[in-house]
Design a protein around this motif. Sequence first.
Motif, PDB file in Angstrom:
ATOM      1  N   ARG A  45      26.959  24.413 -41.808  1.00  0.00           N
ATOM      2  CA  ARG A  45      26.350  24.268 -43.136  1.00  0.00           C
ATOM      3  C   ARG A  45      25.115  23.379 -43.093  1.00  0.00           C
ATOM      4  N   LEU A  46      25.184  22.288 -42.314  1.00  0.00           N
ATOM      5  CA  LEU A  46      24.024  21.413 -42.183  1.00  0.00           C
ATOM      6  C   LEU A  46      22.847  22.153 -41.559  1.00  0.00           C
ATOM      7  N   LYS A  47      23.111  22.921 -40.517  1.00  0.00           N
ATOM      8  CA  LYS A  47      22.057  23.681 -39.845  1.00  0.00           C
ATOM      9  C   LYS A  47      21.477  24.736 -40.780  1.00  0.00           C
ATOM     10  N   ALA A  48      22.333  25.424 -41.511  1.00  0.00           N
ATOM     11  CA  ALA A  48      21.871  26.451 -42.443  1.00  0.00           C
ATOM     12  C   ALA A  48      21.021  25.826 -43.544  1.00  0.00           C
ATOM     13  N   MET A  49      21.390  24.654 -44.009  1.00  0.00           N
ATOM     14  CA  MET A  49      20.609  23.982 -45.049  1.00  0.00           C
ATOM     15  C   MET A  49      19.231  23.602 -44.520  1.00  0.00           C
ATOM     16  N   ARG A  50      19.171  23.069 -43.292  1.00  0.00           N
ATOM     17  CA  ARG A  50      17.877  22.722 -42.708  1.00  0.00           C
ATOM     18  C   ARG A  50      16.988  23.951 -42.590  1.00  0.00           C
ATOM     19  N   LEU A  51      17.574  25.066 -42.140  1.00  0.00           N
ATOM     20  CA  LEU A  51      16.802  26.295 -41.982  1.00  0.00           C
ATOM     21  C   LEU A  51      16.359  26.864 -43.324  1.00  0.00           C
ATOM     22  N   ALA A  52      17.234  26.830 -44.324  1.00  0.00           N
ATOM     23  CA  ALA A  52      16.875  27.348 -45.641  1.00  0.00           C
ATOM     24  C   ALA A  52      15.726  26.539 -46.236  1.00  0.00           C
ATOM     25  N   ILE A  53      15.757  25.235 -46.087  1.00  0.00           N
ATOM     26  CA  ILE A  53      14.680  24.388 -46.597  1.00  0.00           C
ATOM     27  C   ILE A  53      13.373  24.703 -45.880  1.00  0.00           C
ATOM     28  N   ALA A  54      13.436  24.866 -44.567  1.00  0.00           N
ATOM     29  CA  ALA A  54      12.223  25.187 -43.804  1.00  0.00           C
ATOM     30  C   ALA A  54      11.658  26.542 -44.224  1.00  0.00           C
ATOM     31  N   LEU A  55      12.526  27.533 -44.456  1.00  0.00           N
ATOM     32  CA  LEU A  55      12.053  28.849 -44.889  1.00  0.00           C
ATOM     33  C   LEU A  55      11.449  28.780 -46.284  1.00  0.00           C
ATOM     34  N   LEU A  56      12.074  28.059 -47.186  1.00  0.00           N
ATOM     35  CA  LEU A  56      11.525  27.910 -48.534  1.00  0.00           C
ATOM     36  C   LEU A  56      10.170  27.206 -48.488  1.00  0.00           C
ATOM     37  N   ASP A  57      10.022  26.235 -47.600  1.00  0.00           N
ATOM     38  CA  ASP A  57       8.746  25.536 -47.462  1.00  0.00           C
ATOM     39  C   ASP A  57       7.642  26.447 -46.934  1.00  0.00           C
ATOM     40  N   THR A  58       8.021  27.476 -46.172  1.00  0.00           N
ATOM     41  CA  THR A  58       7.017  28.388 -45.627  1.00  0.00           C
ATOM     42  C   THR A  58       6.754  29.569 -46.550  1.00  0.00           C
ATOM     43  N   GLY A  59       7.433  29.629 -47.693  1.00  0.00           N
ATOM     44  CA  GLY A  59       7.149  30.682 -48.658  1.00  0.00           C
ATOM     45  C   GLY A  59       8.111  31.854 -48.643  1.00  0.00           C
ATOM     46  N   ILE A  60       9.224  31.727 -47.964  1.00  0.00           N
ATOM     47  CA  ILE A  60      10.250  32.779 -47.957  1.00  0.00           C
ATOM     48  C   ILE A  60      11.228  32.454 -49.074  1.00  0.00           C
ATOM     49  N   TYR A  61      11.095  33.175 -50.194  1.00  0.00           N
ATOM     50  CA  TYR A  61      11.907  32.876 -51.369  1.00  0.00           C
ATOM     51  C   TYR A  61      12.959  33.937 -51.660  1.00  0.00           C
ATOM     52  N   CYS A  88      22.893  32.758 -39.809  1.00  0.00           N
ATOM     53  CA  CYS A  88      21.789  33.474 -40.460  1.00  0.00           C
ATOM     54  C   CYS A  88      22.234  34.033 -41.815  1.00  0.00           C
ATOM     55  N   ARG A  89      23.455  34.556 -41.881  1.00  0.00           N
ATOM     56  CA  ARG A  89      23.978  35.055 -43.166  1.00  0.00           C
ATOM     57  C   ARG A  89      24.109  33.914 -44.168  1.00  0.00           C
ATOM     58  N   LEU A  90      24.560  32.762 -43.690  1.00  0.00           N
ATOM     59  CA  LEU A  90      24.703  31.599 -44.560  1.00  0.00           C
ATOM     60  C   LEU A  90      23.329  31.140 -45.068  1.00  0.00           C
ATOM     61  N   VAL A  91      22.313  31.181 -44.228  1.00  0.00           N
ATOM     62  CA  VAL A  91      20.959  30.811 -44.635  1.00  0.00           C
ATOM     63  C   VAL A  91      20.493  31.731 -45.743  1.00  0.00           C
ATOM     64  N   ARG A  92      20.720  33.047 -45.590  1.00  0.00           N
ATOM     65  CA  ARG A  92      20.313  34.009 -46.624  1.00  0.00           C
ATOM     66  C   ARG A  92      21.056  33.770 -47.937  1.00  0.00           C
ATOM     67  N   SER A  93      22.317  33.414 -47.849  1.00  0.00           N
ATOM     68  CA  SER A  93      23.063  33.155 -49.097  1.00  0.00           C
ATOM     69  C   SER A  93      22.548  31.874 -49.765  1.00  0.00           C
ATOM     70  N   LEU A  94      22.145  30.879 -49.008  1.00  0.00           N
ATOM     71  CA  LEU A  94      21.584  29.665 -49.595  1.00  0.00           C
ATOM     72  C   LEU A  94      20.233  29.972 -50.266  1.00  0.00           C
ATOM     73  N   ILE A  95      19.430  30.809 -49.632  1.00  0.00           N
ATOM     74  CA  ILE A  95      18.147  31.187 -50.224  1.00  0.00           C
ATOM     75  C   ILE A  95      18.384  31.989 -51.509  1.00  0.00           C
ATOM     76  N   HIS A  96      19.410  32.825 -51.496  1.00  0.00           N
ATOM     77  CA  HIS A  96      19.743  33.614 -52.685  1.00  0.00           C
ATOM     78  C   HIS A  96      20.044  32.705 -53.874  1.00  0.00           C
ATOM     79  N   TYR A  97      20.812  31.658 -53.639  1.00  0.00           N
ATOM     80  CA  TYR A  97      21.193  30.759 -54.721  1.00  0.00           C
ATOM     81  C   TYR A  97      20.077  29.794 -55.101  1.00  0.00           C
ATOM     82  N   ALA A  98      19.033  29.712 -54.273  1.00  0.00           N
ATOM     83  CA  ALA A  98      17.883  28.858 -54.597  1.00  0.00           C
ATOM     84  C   ALA A  98      16.968  29.545 -55.593  1.00  0.00           C
ATOM     85  N   ASP A  99      17.108  30.873 -55.751  1.00  0.00           N
ATOM     86  CA  ASP A  99      16.243  31.619 -56.696  1.00  0.00           C
ATOM     87  C   ASP A  99      16.437  31.166 -58.107  1.00  0.00           C
TER      88      ASP A  99
END
Length: 99
Positions: A45-61, A88-99
Amino acid sequence: MAVAAVTTKRKPTTTNPTRTTHAKLVKQPLPAGLPREWYETHNRRLKAMRLAIALLDTGIYHPANASNRRIRTTAERIGIHPPSDTTCRLVRSLIHYAD
C-alpha cells in the motif's frame, strides 16, 4: 489492527525564499508479532501510494492512462523497485478514487 505511528518535526528553514519547507516525517517501527501477510500488504500500500502520487504529479489523472508499463517506468524514475501486477492494479484503484 495496529498501525505504525508517524510523528512530525519541522525542518529548519532554508535561505532560499523560493523553496518551501515541509514537515519531516519521523518513521516509527512497525508493530512486532503480526503475520507476515500484514507487513507485505502494508508495504504494498505504501508503494502504491508513492506511485499514485508520482503519476498524479505527472498529469496521469485517469486509471485507463496508467498502464503497467507507465507505472513501472514511473517507479524506475522515482527510484523504487518495479511493482508487481497486483501493485499496479492497486495504483490504478487509488488513482480512480482520486478523481
